[in-house]
Enzyme design. Structure first.
Site, PDB file in Angstrom:
ATOM      1  N   SER A   1       0.826  -1.189   0.000  1.00 18.80           N
ATOM      2  CA  SER A   1       0.000   0.000   0.000  1.00 18.80           C
ATOM      3  C   SER A   1       0.877   1.262   0.000  1.00 18.80           C
ATOM      4  O   SER A   1       1.751   1.407  -0.861  1.00 18.80           O
ATOM      5  CB  SER A   1      -0.958  -0.036   1.195  1.00 18.80           C
ATOM      6  OG  SER A   1      -1.963   0.938   1.065  1.00 18.80           O
TER       7      SER A   1
ATOM      8  N   ASP B   1      -5.709  -3.226  -3.028  1.00 12.86           N
ATOM      9  CA  ASP B   1      -4.637  -2.879  -2.084  1.00 12.86           C
ATOM     10  C   ASP B   1      -3.932  -4.101  -1.506  1.00 12.86           C
ATOM     11  O   ASP B   1      -4.557  -5.060  -1.059  1.00 12.86           O
ATOM     12  CB  ASP B   1      -5.252  -2.065  -0.952  1.00 12.86           C
ATOM     13  CG  ASP B   1      -4.217  -1.334  -0.131  1.00 12.86           C
ATOM     14  OD1 ASP B   1      -3.545  -1.982   0.688  1.00 12.86           O
ATOM     15  OD2 ASP B   1      -4.069  -0.114  -0.325  1.00 12.86           O
TER      16      ASP B   1
END
Length: 793
Positions: A80, A318
């Site tokens: 991320s 993500d």
């Protein structure tokens, strides 16, 4: 002068808008690496005072402790927000580009107004007028009150952007995917347009980068059971890997591939739309930008989708959803890394909010009338289950894996040191002490090596079959994997089937016969097989020699540095010659074509591999080079190295089972360090709550105010410098350089240098910078004049 490498395996956590804070931290890692590179290259130029502080520490260690330290961040893993910063850091390290151009982009464009998708913007102030009560609750929620957490001059900005965000389209991500992709491309273009220096890793030192993503639809993986024999399960975890071998000129990856990884790893659920290849293709097309190697990259990154022809349909979100702290990938990269000198390996993980999850799930300040802490509500439970909890699982399992590896290394060190006297005596007894006074030649080395290998097999007795089968099994697996890749396209299930078929074929040919007891240890067929295919043993032996040579020069001041450098250069050239033959990319197209023509005859296929490698001819070349390099050593040094070389089969029989068939090069236990607001307390205590603003609004806060971003970026640099100085000093021997007062002065100088550099660039932090200066002067009093600089001037 002793030498040491401080090697950093950096693991960067996710954190949404705390990406700005992590940019500050990774920028300090980059500055430390650049200062170290300049120091080792004897480059006297420094771009800023911050770099010079790190260099001053390195010079002080050299001058006062006779230890030359080089800092090498050579493994980077992230998810991320941490994945994005890890990608940029890896690009800067490998190419010599600067991270400075990124700062302006982070501060000006990581903003809710810019990231908001044009199609999601509210059409007027009356759009979703019924959302006003929700917005009022958000702005007035206890602990998140804008009046309490935002400076007066920025409150209107935060309220306006929050209003736009809340009144944007619902049930669809508010932030735009293509806009995010364009921003990432702009970032790489800004880095490429800036001034570039030298790569920050030495030639031959590899760089590994791993970022995690989540395959939303998943792909099928086959499992083998007793009954039924095969089942399939859906796998969603995905790791995007990049590897640079350290050759000159250093090449890393096409920016399009890095944008792919950055966009995929940071597709935070609900905020950004999922990522697809089509999105990146569209943005590249609108910029008229080509993507060299596109098909190869996609096939390598999405192999299961490539087999099914569904690459364009793969949906990625993500990476922190399932793997927020990718330690496992970084641990895997430790295998077979080169080590020319003493190595202090550190795993350094960057965690912006180590205690924030508890505050978000249930505020400790809130209590019921009976004094009990209230349970989380309906939406808080759902959001925590699908977001916070999976992303913030502890890393205990990863740390235990690192500790287990360090334990095995310590055991192996003890075993080797305990065996060394007996092995040296065995070599002396077998060949006679006078042989070390003669000139070693390639022919003599070959004959001596054969005698010691036979003696080691006999001496091992019934322990030899276990060692022999372990080594043999590893070679068979390697050959099967090569055949799998070189033989053309195969379904994923065929890899294990190919291994079993190859083992059966070799068994049928009588090759896997390992002797027992006092026999010579192996059949003639197996000996021929090992001579033709056992690359790993040759590499382990050469790395063992390099470690022994480095260790001897560390403890013996009389060790000839010129002879040592000549021999080390030869050893690492030989390692490269053998190691490249383990890679599928080394084999030319003609060899691939010949393997494809073997029509499933695996014995014929590995014969083609053996002919292409021609290991016995390479052995003759390496023996000749080794003999010539040994002549540059003094007689005692030559004796020490020859004993290690010829006695290596004894060491390998003892240690390979302990390593479960794997080779290790970094031969020292691993230490783990953390960088977080909780640990960087030289200026201010209180952790993230006392320093960061991006933690507001469930870590989206920095998207709503440039002031927030300037604040978090500055504290990222300060915290990074605080902890990196701790880590750097911890690898140095105790003495004047590492005394607490001296360490405090290093930090004081570094902090003020950062503030001096950033003050013109952070206009909204003028008041805070003045306050931070006062805190530094109050918590770290200035040392007496010249107390910390006497040795440097």
């Amino acid at each position: 002068m002793r030498e040491k490498e401080l090697r950093l395996a950096l693991v960067c956590y996710g954190g949404v808008s705390l990406a700005v804070y992590m940019h500050g931290v990774t920028k300090e890692v980059w500055r430390l690496a650049r200062a170290s590179c300049d120091f080792c290259a004897h480059d006297q130029t420094t771009d800023d005072q911050g770099n010079s502080i790190y260099r001053d520490i390195l010079e002080a260690c050299r001058d006062e402790a006779a230890l030359k330290v080089r800092v090498l961040p050579d493994i980077i893993a992230g998810a991320s927000a941490g994945g994005i910063n890890g990608i940029f850091l890896a690009q800067a390290i490998e190419t010599g580009q600067s991270l400075d151009p990124l700062t302006a982009l982070w501060l000006s464009r990581a903003d809710a107004d810019i990231l908001l998708d044009p199609d999601a913007r509210p059409l007027s102030r009356f759009t979703k007028f019924w959302a006003a009560p929700i917005l009022w609750l958000l702005l007035r929620r206890r602990g998140d009150t804008v009046n309490e957490t935002v400076a007066p001059e920025t409150r209107e900005e935060v309220r306006r952007k929050l209003s736009n965000f809340v009144r944007a389209r619902w049930f669809a991500p508010p932030f735009g995917g293509k806009g995010f992709t364009r921003l990432l491309l702009d970032a790489f273009e800004a880095m490429a347009a800036g001034a570039a220096g030298r790569p920050l890793l030495p030639e031959g030192q590899p760089l590994d980068l791993f970022v995690t993503a989540t395959d939303f639809t998943g792909h099928e993986e086959t499992l083998r059971l007793n009954s039924p024999p095969r089942v399939t399960e859906t796998e969603h975890r995905l790791t995007l890997s990049f590897f640079a071998r350290g050759a000159r000129p250093r090449r890393f990856a096409d920016p399009s591939e890095l944008v792919f990884a950055a966009r995929a790893t940071a597709s935070f659920p609900g905020a950004f739309p999922p990522f697809t290849v089509r999105e990146l293709d569209a943005v590249l097309l609108e910029r008229d930008r080509t993507w060299p190697g596109r098909e190869d990259f996609l096939s390598r990154s999405l192999p299961q989708h490539a087999v099914k022809g569904t690459i364009e349909d793969a949906v990625l979100i993500d990476g922190s959803v399932l793997a927020n702290a990718p330690f496992a990938q970084a641990i895997e990269a430790l295998k077979d890394r080169p080590a020319r000198r003493a190595v202090d390996r550190r795993f350094v993980y960057v965690e912006p909010t180590p205690t924030a999850a508890g505050f978000r799930l249930t505020s400790p300040a809130r209590r019921t009338a009976s004094g009990e802490r209230p349970l989380p509500g309906f939406f808080r439970t759902i959001f925590g289950a699908i977001s916070d909890i999976p992303r913030e699982q502890p890393i205990r399992d990863n740390l235990e894996a690192i500790a287990d590896r360090s334990t095995r290394i310590r055991r192996m060190q003890h075993i080797i040191e305990a065996l060394r006297p007996d092995i040296d005596r065995t070599v002396d007894h077998t060949l006679g002490r006078t042989m070390f006074l003669s000139r070693p030649t390639a022919a003599r080395l070959k004959a001596w090596r054969a005698r010691l290998q036979q003696k080691a097999a006999r001496a091992a007795g019934f322990a030899y079959p276990a060692y022999g089968y372990l080594k043999y099994s590893g070679i068979v697996d390697e050959l099967a994997d090569l055949l799998f890749v070189l033989g053309g396209e195969r379904p994923a299930l065929d890899r294990e089937s190919l291994r079993r078929t190859l083992r059966d074929a070799l068994h049928g040919a009588g090759i896997d016969t390992v002797g027992q007891g006092t026999s010579d240890g192996a059949s003639e067929a197996l000996i021929t097989f090992l001579r033709n295919h056992d690359v790993a043993f040759r590499v382990r032996r050469l790395r063992f020699l390099a470690r022994r040579l480095s260790a001897e020069s560390e403890i013996d001041d009389t060790f000839d540095p010129v002879g040592r450098a000549t021999m080390l250069e030869m050893l690492y050239e030989a390692i490269a010659l053998y190691s490249e033959r383990q890679l599928s990319g080394w084999f030319p197209a003609a060899v691939r074509e010949r393997i494809g023509q073997t029509s499933g005859d695996l014995i014929a296929g590995i014969a083609v591999i053996a002919e292409a490698r021609d290991l016995q001819a390479l052995d003759d070349l390496v023996d000749l080079r080794f003999a010539n390099a040994a002549l540059h050593l003094a007689s005692d040094d030559r004796r020490t190295l020859l004993k290690a070389y010829l006695g290596y089969p004894f060491y390998d029989i003892a240690t390979l089972p302990l390593l479960q068939g794997e080779g290790l090069d970094e031969y020292d236990p691993i230490k783990v360090d953390r960088i977080s607001p909780e640990d960087a307390t030289a200026i201010r205590t209180g952790g993230a709550a006392a320093t960061l603003r991006g933690i507001e609004f469930n870590s989206f806060g920095a998207f709503f105010s440039r002031t927030y971003r300037e604040n978090d970026y500055l504290w990222g640099r300060l915290h990074g410098a605080d902890r990196l100085i701790d880590i750097l000093l911890s690898t140095m021997p105790g003495g004047p350089v590492t005394e607490p007062s001296r360490a405090a002065d290093w930090k004081r100088r570094a902090f003020h240098a950062i503030l001096d550099e950033e003050e013109p660039n952070l206009p909204r932090m003028a008041f805070q910078i003045a306050r931070i200066r006062q805190e530094i002067d109050a918590t770290i009093p200035a040392s007496p004049p010249d107390a910390s600089r006497t040795s440097l001037e």
